[in-house]
Motif scaffolding. Structure first.
Motif, mmCIF file in Angstrom:
data_model
loop_
_atom_site.group_PDB
_atom_site.id
_atom_site.type_symbol
_atom_site.label_atom_id
_atom_site.label_comp_id
_atom_site.label_asym_id
_atom_site.label_seq_id
_atom_site.Cartn_x
_atom_site.Cartn_y
_atom_site.Cartn_z
ATOM 1 N N LYS A 1 0.827 -1.205 0.000
ATOM 2 C CA LYS A 1 0.000 0.000 0.000
ATOM 3 C C LYS A 1 0.862 1.255 0.000
ATOM 4 O O LYS A 1 0.425 2.313 -0.427
ATOM 5 N N ALA A 2 2.081 1.143 0.507
ATOM 6 C CA ALA A 2 3.015 2.266 0.533
ATOM 7 C C ALA A 2 4.135 2.005 -0.465
ATOM 8 O O ALA A 2 4.653 0.892 -0.552
ATOM 9 N N GLN A 3 4.498 3.030 -1.191
ATOM 10 C CA GLN A 3 5.619 2.954 -2.117
ATOM 11 C C GLN A 3 6.895 3.554 -1.521
ATOM 12 O O GLN A 3 7.993 3.270 -1.991
ATOM 13 N N SER A 4 6.732 4.387 -0.508
ATOM 14 C CA SER A 4 7.864 5.070 0.114
ATOM 15 C C SER A 4 7.572 5.287 1.597
ATOM 16 O O SER A 4 6.407 5.270 2.018
ATOM 17 N N VAL A 5 8.634 5.528 2.358
ATOM 18 C CA VAL A 5 8.524 5.851 3.782
ATOM 19 C C VAL A 5 9.365 7.094 4.073
ATOM 20 O O VAL A 5 10.488 7.226 3.582
ATOM 21 N N ILE A 6 8.817 8.005 4.852
ATOM 22 C CA ILE A 6 9.585 9.093 5.449
ATOM 23 C C ILE A 6 9.582 8.869 6.955
ATOM 24 O O ILE A 6 8.544 8.962 7.599
ATOM 25 N N PHE B 1 5.307 5.208 25.485
ATOM 26 C CA PHE B 1 5.514 6.457 24.764
ATOM 27 C C PHE B 1 4.675 6.437 23.500
ATOM 28 O O PHE B 1 3.926 5.475 23.266
ATOM 29 N N SER B 2 4.767 7.487 22.706
ATOM 30 C CA SER B 2 3.874 7.635 21.548
ATOM 31 C C SER B 2 4.654 7.654 20.241
ATOM 32 O O SER B 2 5.796 8.124 20.183
ATOM 33 N N VAL B 3 4.008 7.166 19.202
ATOM 34 C CA VAL B 3 4.508 7.206 17.826
ATOM 35 C C VAL B 3 3.372 7.690 16.939
ATOM 36 O O VAL B 3 2.202 7.349 17.179
ATOM 37 N N MET B 4 3.699 8.499 15.940
ATOM 38 C CA MET B 4 2.692 8.984 15.002
ATOM 39 C C MET B 4 2.929 8.385 13.623
ATOM 40 O O MET B 4 4.077 8.237 13.191
ATOM 41 N N MET B 5 1.851 8.054 12.922
ATOM 42 C CA MET B 5 1.925 7.557 11.555
ATOM 43 C C MET B 5 0.877 8.282 10.711
ATOM 44 O O MET B 5 -0.134 8.752 11.233
ATOM 45 N N ALA B 6 1.141 8.342 9.415
ATOM 46 C CA ALA B 6 0.156 8.911 8.488
ATOM 47 C C ALA B 6 0.436 8.375 7.093
ATOM 48 O O ALA B 6 1.578 8.072 6.745
ATOM 49 N N GLY B 7 -0.622 8.281 6.283
ATOM 50 C CA GLY B 7 -0.470 7.899 4.884
ATOM 51 C C GLY B 7 -0.090 6.446 4.702
ATOM 52 O O GLY B 7 -0.066 5.644 5.639
ATOM 53 N N GLY B 8 0.219 6.080 3.455
ATOM 54 C CA GLY B 8 0.698 4.741 3.153
ATOM 55 C C GLY B 8 -0.231 3.631 3.566
ATOM 56 O O GLY B 8 0.204 2.544 3.945
ATOM 57 N N GLY B 9 -1.548 3.866 3.508
ATOM 58 C CA GLY B 9 -2.512 2.839 3.879
ATOM 59 C C GLY B 9 -2.801 2.751 5.358
ATOM 60 O O GLY B 9 -3.409 1.778 5.820
ATOM 61 N N ILE B 10 -2.384 3.766 6.131
ATOM 62 C CA ILE B 10 -2.689 3.827 7.563
ATOM 63 C C ILE B 10 -3.954 4.655 7.767
ATOM 64 O O ILE B 10 -4.129 5.700 7.144
ATOM 65 N N LYS B 11 -4.840 4.197 8.635
ATOM 66 C CA LYS B 11 -6.089 4.915 8.891
ATOM 67 C C LYS B 11 -5.818 6.278 9.517
ATOM 68 O O LYS B 11 -5.001 6.410 10.426
ATOM 69 N N GLY B 12 -6.532 7.286 9.050
ATOM 70 C CA GLY B 12 -6.483 8.592 9.677
ATOM 71 C C GLY B 12 -7.502 8.701 10.800
ATOM 72 O O GLY B 12 -8.441 7.914 10.890
ATOM 73 N N THR C 1 2.711 7.210 0.535
ATOM 74 C CA THR C 1 3.882 7.554 1.352
ATOM 75 C C THR C 1 3.537 7.409 2.821
ATOM 76 O O THR C 1 2.648 8.101 3.330
ATOM 77 N N LEU C 2 4.221 6.512 3.507
ATOM 78 C CA LEU C 2 4.002 6.310 4.933
ATOM 79 C C LEU C 2 4.925 7.258 5.700
ATOM 80 O O LEU C 2 6.150 7.195 5.556
ATOM 81 N N VAL C 3 4.347 8.142 6.488
ATOM 82 C CA VAL C 3 5.108 9.054 7.338
ATOM 83 C C VAL C 3 5.111 8.479 8.752
ATOM 84 O O VAL C 3 4.054 8.194 9.320
ATOM 85 N N LEU C 4 6.301 8.290 9.303
ATOM 86 C CA LEU C 4 6.469 7.724 10.638
ATOM 87 C C LEU C 4 7.271 8.698 11.487
ATOM 88 O O LEU C 4 8.348 9.134 11.083
ATOM 89 N N VAL C 5 6.743 9.064 12.656
ATOM 90 C CA VAL C 5 7.446 9.937 13.596
ATOM 91 C C VAL C 5 7.702 9.146 14.864
ATOM 92 O O VAL C 5 6.760 8.682 15.519
ATOM 93 N N SER C 6 8.976 8.974 15.218
ATOM 94 C CA SER C 6 9.301 8.168 16.392
ATOM 95 C C SER C 6 10.457 8.775 17.167
ATOM 96 O O SER C 6 11.127 9.702 16.709
#
Length: 434
Positions: A48-53, A361-372, A334-339
């Motif tokens: 579902k994701a072609q790239s990751v940031i 602790f917390s992690v944030m994700m967005a895009g790349g087939g992740i639910k908003g 594009t899957l955006v991952l903040v860790s």
């Protein structure tokens, strides 16, 4: 062993080389780039994701002052900052006013947990999905993606912005050909240029072409004399390097000055904003995995002032990144991952800061087939441990790989022909998947 219903044929991959360096220049990246592993007969997950940031916040960002405030806890636990409502009706810290209005596009995991309170060991967890081992150095997620998929559009598959942030962001037991490509300078700096991307000043296009012809003639001689795969592979290495240097489209991917001034202002003319803008340019051009770092989050003293200083640039740049990806139709792929390596202690310490806390602790994700608009898991009332749905580093890594179409329990070969799973024992966090 299965992953999302797809059975993996064991030991069906190429043996890779020994441990290499932390980062590669353009020249040795392509010189050392070994032939891609053979594709064997096993089922792939639909990507579902072609790239990751991957936006990494070194030092351990406080969950209480970001994605998991505790407004009903005593002051010594909740801290001095106030909560604000997001556009989904949840709450973030007041440090995230812009991001709170994009919460419908985000997923926040509030139940990340592991047992490593040392920076290095926590960092290892979050970059590799593995607990540290004295016997083996594991590859980062970016290096695994590089190994599995290779280059796209004449660009390195894995890039670190501005440079390789730590030893765990690199190739581990994989060949050094899968180490990240480092920009060599910060895109936030004036006169930014990528190291080794342009021809030397005394070499014009004609001289460049003559050098290439001479090298091809020499290589052709050795190919005929020595039929080994290594000689043939070296031609491929140089072809890739020449393609990057000679391709206007590839070079343009790194040209942040091509962005409109208004967009650069939207991201913020600062370290966080310009690094995130560069990451967006790179994934739009074809880079598969970008790791960038911002700030220092080891706030043992005066955490209120520290967060007020660090967070505005992160909030602005990250909000601009998500909005920009969405406008350009890239957020879905594009899957955006903040860790960060861990969180901070539940209770404010004697110097008005918080200390290391890996229990939750917390992690944030967005895009790349992740639910908003998704909050997964919860910490307890004092943010001291998971209250529901704990998530380990192996689960997070497995979920990222799943979105990229990589079977996380596939085995790669470590030195000594040891089969090692990409991730050992992780599970896909199914509720996060759209």
């Amino acid at each position: 062993m299965t992953c999302s219903g797809n059975r993996l044929s064991r030991r069906n991959m190429l043996t890779v080389g020994a441990v290499g360096g932390l980062g590669l220049s353009l020249a040795n990246f392509f010189e050392m780039r070994s032939a891609q592993a053979e594709i064997k007969n096993y089922d792939f997950i639909q990507a579902k994701a072609q790239s990751v940031i991957h936006i990494y916040l070194p030092g351990g960002m406080a969950h209480q002052e970001s994605f998991d405030p505790k407004p009903y806890s005593p002051i010594e636990y909740r801290g001095e900052l106030n909560p604000i409502k997001t556009n989904t009706g949840d709450i973030f810290s007041e440090t995230l006013p812009k991001l709170s209005q994009l919460a419908d596009k985000l997923a926040v995991i509030r139940s990340m947990t592991h047992g490593e309170a040392a920076h290095e060991r926590g960092t290892h967890n979050m970059f590799t999905g593995y607990r540290p081992s004295p016997a083996l150095t594991f590859p980062s997620m970016g290096s695994v993606v590089s190994h599995e998929y290779g280059p796209r559009n004449n660009l390195p598959p894995y890039v670190c912005v501005p440079g390789v942030p730590n030893e765990y962001a690199s190739n581990g037991y994989l060949s050094s050909s899968y180490a990240p490509f480092s920009l060599g300078s910060d895109p936030a700096n004036g006169g930014f240029k990528v190291l080794d991307l342009n021809l030397p000043g005394d070499v014009n296009e004609a001289r460049f072409a003559r050098r290439r012809s001479a090298l091809e003639a020499v290589n052709d001689y050795f190919v005929k004399k020595d039929k080994s795969d290594n000689v043939g592979a070296m031609n491929t290495f140089y072809d890739r390097a020449y393609s990057l240097i000679s391709s206007p489209q590839a070079r343009e991917a790194f040209n942040i000055d091509a962005e409109p001034a208004a967009l650069r202002d939207e991201y913020g003319r600062n370290t966080a904003g310009q690094r995130m803008l560069m990451a967006r340019r790179l994934v739009a051009a074809g880079v598969r995995f970008v790791t960038l770092t911002y700030g220092g989050w080891d706030m043992h003293d005066n955490i209120t002032a520290g967060m007020k200083n660090q967070m505005p640039s992160l909030d602005q740049g990250l909000s601009a990144l998500i909005s920009d990806l969405d406008r350009q139709g890239l957020l879905a792929s594009t899957l955006v991952l903040v860790s960060s390596e861990f969180g901070r202690t539940p209770k404010i310490n004697q110097t008005a800061g918080r200390d290391h806390w890996p229990k939750v602790f917390s992690v944030m994700m967005a895009g790349g087939g992740i639910k908003g608009g998704m909050i997964y898991g919860a910490s307890n009332s004092t943010a001291s441990e998971p209250d529901s749905d704990p998530v380990g580093p192996e689960d997070l890594a497995t979920t990222v790989y799943h979105q990229l179409g990589i079977v996380a329990d596939k085995e790669l070969m470590a030195p000594g022909d040891r089969p090692i799973e990409i991730v050992d024992g992780g599970k896909i966090i199914e509720p996060l998947i759209s």
